[in-house]
Scaffold this active site. Structure first.
Site, PDB file in Angstrom:
ATOM      1  N   THR A   1     -31.986 -79.807  11.190  1.00  0.00           N
ATOM      2  CA  THR A   1     -31.328 -78.606  10.665  1.00  0.00           C
ATOM      3  C   THR A   1     -32.363 -77.494  10.514  1.00  0.00           C
ATOM      4  OG1 THR A   1     -29.716 -79.904   9.500  1.00  0.00           O
ATOM      5  CG2 THR A   1     -30.242 -77.774   8.519  1.00  0.00           C
TER       6      THR A   1
ATOM      7  N   VAL B   1     -18.266 -82.783   6.752  1.00  0.00           N
ATOM      8  CA  VAL B   1     -19.080 -81.578   6.560  1.00  0.00           C
ATOM      9  C   VAL B   1     -20.182 -81.915   5.562  1.00  0.00           C
ATOM     10  CG1 VAL B   1     -19.092 -79.204   5.714  1.00  0.00           C
ATOM     11  CG2 VAL B   1     -17.141 -80.032   7.044  1.00  0.00           C
ATOM     12  N   GLY B   2     -21.412 -81.505   5.848  1.00  0.00           N
ATOM     13  CA  GLY B   2     -22.541 -81.779   4.959  1.00  0.00           C
ATOM     14  C   GLY B   2     -22.808 -80.628   4.007  1.00  0.00           C
ATOM     15  N   ASP B   3     -24.055 -80.539   3.553  1.00  0.00           N
ATOM     16  CA  ASP B   3     -24.408 -79.543   2.533  1.00  0.00           C
ATOM     17  C   ASP B   3     -24.727 -78.168   3.111  1.00  0.00           C
ATOM     18  OD1 ASP B   3     -26.642 -80.785   3.784  1.00  0.00           O
ATOM     19  OD2 ASP B   3     -27.945 -79.828   2.299  1.00  0.00           O
TER      20      ASP B   3
ATOM     21  N   THR C   1     -32.462 -79.474   3.616  1.00  0.00           N
ATOM     22  CA  THR C   1     -32.168 -80.309   4.788  1.00  0.00           C
ATOM     23  C   THR C   1     -32.271 -81.764   4.377  1.00  0.00           C
ATOM     24  OG1 THR C   1     -32.862 -80.938   7.006  1.00  0.00           O
ATOM     25  CG2 THR C   1     -34.603 -80.119   5.552  1.00  0.00           C
TER      26      THR C   1
ATOM     27  N   THR D   1     -29.820 -85.743   4.036  1.00  0.00           N
ATOM     28  CA  THR D   1     -28.493 -86.372   4.080  1.00  0.00           C
ATOM     29  C   THR D   1     -27.573 -85.584   3.157  1.00  0.00           C
ATOM     30  OG1 THR D   1     -29.689 -88.434   4.341  1.00  0.00           O
ATOM     31  CG2 THR D   1     -27.332 -88.606   3.973  1.00  0.00           C
TER      32      THR D   1
HETATM   33  N1  ASP Z   1     -28.084 -81.561   5.759  1.00  0.00           N
HETATM   34  C1  ASP Z   1     -27.470 -81.691   7.050  1.00  0.00           C
HETATM   35  C2  ASP Z   1     -26.124 -82.320   6.895  1.00  0.00           C
HETATM   36  O1  ASP Z   1     -25.990 -83.231   6.105  1.00  0.00           O
HETATM   37  C3  ASP Z   1     -28.272 -82.486   8.013  1.00  0.00           C
HETATM   38  C4  ASP Z   1     -29.706 -82.088   8.121  1.00  0.00           C
HETATM   39  O2  ASP Z   1     -30.258 -81.455   7.228  1.00  0.00           O
HETATM   40  O3  ASP Z   1     -30.308 -82.378   9.127  1.00  0.00           O
HETATM   41  O4  ASP Z   1     -25.214 -81.958   7.588  1.00  0.00           O
END
Ligand code: ASP
Length: 371
Positions: free
Chosen positions: A230, A259-261, A281, A283
């Protein structure tokens, strides 16, 4: 009678020399103490960038690949620094740097994004302007070349903060943002990561996307970056405005419209003038649950923690949070305080990161133990 009183007052003002000397000494002591505790002068501008966190170890990074990442991070500083140095806004700097990184197949954002279990690239992004805490976010884009520009358009040209899927795409189209065939986002490296992941989880492997390039675009000599990569940028401009932005393809083999953060304000992105700017960035599920970006800013605002203290504390909380499979949260953050001081923290072996302030030298780091 009046005369007498005046004489009396004058007499009281004439203080013994010894007393005057000790008052003078006390005053100079107080002045020195005040100077020693006064905050450093603010930087005219500051910029901090990340390109994702994960299992990035020296042993797994060839010199060529390491050099590619370091020069991409340096390029990000050059692009953003040039805008800030000529008095451009932090929002412009954040958007320009992220657009460039979205076009760079090294990163999990725009071109080079990871694939969903169905073999698609679904892109998320957000941006926040610390002046008035205006914000925009998009999730699940499949055709918009620059998701960060779609997020900015939501912030500046709509009454909303977050748009998803087809609707977000229609809005981006209505704002004349560039659309591409989904195969534009395809990279062999990310496709191979998807196949490995699905095989390991006994899930069916989808058809290669139509129009996907036939010849391998890249060999798999890249580190297992834990499927991250990310990108995020935080900038302070010469007017004292802070902006933050984040863009991602999410996590490999995500399903069910996950959908993530990254597009969640307060989790993956936050900016508030005079206080902080944050991009995260990792999980995303853990970052949403901990409310990472807002929590870092709240600690700085209300507990008067430094950017570094707040970042360290909240990343430790992420690492102490577990899910139903007993996995702990992992990832990292980049932070600016209201005066442009830079901090970062991670609980992974590495995070692609870089920073620079007006008149200062660029800093580019990858491994967690780099100083
Ligand atoms: N935080 C991002 C997500 O969970 C992934 C990442 O940071 O690479 O979608």
């Amino acid at each position: 009678m009046v005369m007498d009183r005046r004489r009396d007052a004058g007499h009281r003002l004439r203080m013994p020399a010894r007393r005057r000397r000790s008052i003078l000494a006390l005053a100079s002591f107080l002045l020195l103490a005040a100077c020693a505790t006064a905050p450093e002068p603010a930087h005219r501008w500051s910029l901090v960038v990340h390109g994702g966190a994960g299992v990035i170890e020296r042993a797994s990074l060839t010199p060529e690949v390491e050099a590619q990442y370091r020069s991409a991070m340096q390029r990000a500083l050059t692009t953003g620094g040039a805008i800030l140095d000529r008095g451009g806004s932090s929002v412009d700097a954040v958007e320009a740097v992220i657009r460039e990184m979205e076009d760079d197949a090294l990163f999990n954002a725009g071109r080079g994004a990871v694939f969903t279990a169905e073999g698609r690239n679904e892109l998320d992004a957000s941006i926040m302007d610390g002046r008035n805490r205006a914000a925009g976010a998009v999730a699940g884009l499949t055709h918009t070349r620059h998701p960060i520009s779609a997020a900015r358009a939501v912030m500046e040209r709509s009454r909303h903060v977050m748009l998803i899927g087809e609707g977000a795409e229609a809005f981006a189209r209505s704002q004349n943002l560039e659309e591409v065939d989904p195969s534009y986002f395809f990279t062999e490296r990310r496709w191979q990561q998807l196949e490995q992941n699905l095989r390991a989880n006994n899930l069916p492997i989808p058809q290669r996307p139509a129009n996907a390039p036939r010849a391998p675009q890249a060999t798999l000599t890249y580190p297992d970056d834990h499927q991250f990569g990310t990108v995020g940028v935080v900038a302070l401009d010469a007017s004292g405005n802070i902006a933050a932005g984040t863009s991602t393809g999410g996590t490999t083999a995500k399903r069910w419209g996950r959908v993530g953060d990254a597009p969640i304000l307060g989790a993956g992105t936050y900016a508030q003038n005079g206080v902080c700017g944050v991009s995260a960035t990792g999980t995303g599920e853990f970052f949403i649950r901990v409310g990472v970006a807002r929590d870092i800013c709240a600690r700085m605002e209300f507990r008067h923690e430094s950017a570094q203290q707040a970042a360290d504390h909240v990343i430790a909380e992420v690492g102490a949070t577990t899910n139903a499979s007993n996995e702990a949260g992992d990832g990292g953050v980049i932070v600016l305080d209201g005066r442009g001081n830079v901090a970062w923290a991670m609980n992974t072996p590495g995070m692609y990161r870089a920073s620079q302030s007006a008149g200062g030298a660029p800093v580019v780091q990858i491994f967690a133990d780099e100083q």
